[in-house]
Design an enzyme around this catalytic site. Sequence first.
Site, PDB file in Angstrom:
ATOM      1  N   HIS A  56       2.658  13.813  19.685  1.00  0.00           N
ATOM      2  CA  HIS A  56       1.984  12.731  20.268  1.00  0.00           C
ATOM      3  C   HIS A  56       2.515  11.415  19.600  1.00  0.00           C
ATOM      4  O   HIS A  56       2.162  11.385  18.104  1.00  0.00           O
ATOM      5  CB  HIS A  56       0.668  12.875  20.128  1.00  0.00           C
ATOM      6  CG  HIS A  56      -0.259  11.686  20.773  1.00  0.00           C
ATOM      7  ND1 HIS A  56      -0.489  11.665  21.912  1.00  0.00           N
ATOM      8  CD2 HIS A  56      -0.663  10.471  19.992  1.00  0.00           C
ATOM      9  CE1 HIS A  56      -1.187  10.360  22.380  1.00  0.00           C
ATOM     10  NE2 HIS A  56      -1.111   9.717  21.203  1.00  0.00           N
ATOM     11  N   CYS A  57       3.127  10.292  19.870  1.00  0.00           N
ATOM     12  CA  CYS A  57       3.534   9.172  19.305  1.00  0.00           C
ATOM     13  C   CYS A  57       2.462   7.936  19.245  1.00  0.00           C
ATOM     14  O   CYS A  57       2.183   7.668  20.659  1.00  0.00           O
ATOM     15  CB  CYS A  57       4.835   8.631  20.015  1.00  0.00           C
ATOM     16  SG  CYS A  57       5.688   7.411  19.119  1.00  0.00           S
ATOM     17  N   GLY A  58       1.822   7.694  18.493  1.00  0.00           N
ATOM     18  CA  GLY A  58       0.975   6.610  18.542  1.00  0.00           C
ATOM     19  C   GLY A  58       1.443   5.408  18.824  1.00  0.00           C
ATOM     20  O   GLY A  58       0.805   4.267  19.490  1.00  0.00           O
TER      21      GLY A  58
END
Length: 409
Positions: free
Chosen positions: A189-191
Amino acid sequence: MAVQWILICHVLLTALVVISFLCGQWPIFRGTFIERIHYFITFGAYDYFLRFVGVICGSRGTDAILCVEDYCCNRPNPIMQFIYLGILGGTYYVIVKSSFDYIPSYYLSEIHRYMSVLAVGVGILLFLLTSFSDPGTVKAENVSQYISAYPYDDIIYSEKECSTCDIPKPARSKHCSICDRCVARFDHHCGWMNNCIGERNTRYFMAFLLWHFLLCIYGVVALGLLLAGRLKELKVIYILTGKMNSPFSLDSNFVSAVYYGIENSFSSLAPYVAQWLLGSYNTQVLLMVFLIIVALLLAGFFGYHANLCLTNTTTNETFKWQDYLSWQKKLNEAKASEAALKASISGLSPDKKAPEGKWKSFFRRSPLEHVDTVVKNNKYDKGYFHNICEIIFPYSSRPSFSRTKLKKR
């Protein structure tokens, strides 16, 4: 002279923070101040901040900080997206304000005014594609197709059901606790994107990293050519080496008469040229340093993910393999302890075996080598060409995907 020292301190401090943050856990830095800085950046500073808030504001203040932390780290939010747009927009604004007045120059044509806008625009487009595209959400309607596309390897993936979504869990998928959905070929999951990176948008994510790396290189080269053009247009080298009759033809920031008559060699000229650049064009020099640091970070990140793509592995799977190896190691240690106990008991009997020689024991095959072989022979790794095609043309985007039905076992 103060500007030069500010630049040097800026470069050294930035390098120290970046190295400490990214590499502080490496064995080579164990027990050094790099490891302590890494601990302070990743954990200590926040822990001290919480204690400080607790002392000043009490438990209510601490609870408020923890609520903000939960919102920022455990729920979808656009904070990092705004930070990205702020960094990109702010950097480009400073470049326009500080450098566009010198374009066209001796080495740069006017077309770079418009090429830079196009380059930044493509970067934002890739950012939007990665942020708002479907990463490959697994639903009841497509779960059978994903199970057929990604068969279980019965090592790190086996048949199970997602307890949250109440659907079968395809191999290589994971339920993202932040987005609250199962994602096929889940990577992370890429912030920055406020989105998962999965089967359908890994291609956009890789293109985003590569393009922004090239964008930083383009900025460094363009600014370098701009500064070289200023050196040429103002005839700095000629003045420094005493080949001009007018030593005062430079701008007021550089008193050339002090350096008149310097030898025409790189070692002699370089310090004075650097001093002139830092005194007259310190903004451009600082921008170049910043872009070089960002380019190095992007290059490392892109290289890591490119290697994963070439071997058809995800970030999530590297952790799963590490867990599997750890479990195998503990299992083998337990077996070794059991064997040693049996050997000590059988040692009381007269028909005990001769002890194994040191050299034979040294060259004996490691019990974990078969595990390494399993990792190297990744079931999903089908060669570089096929792996790249799987990234560029994901299974779910192919016409055959919708026609695929789960085979009964």
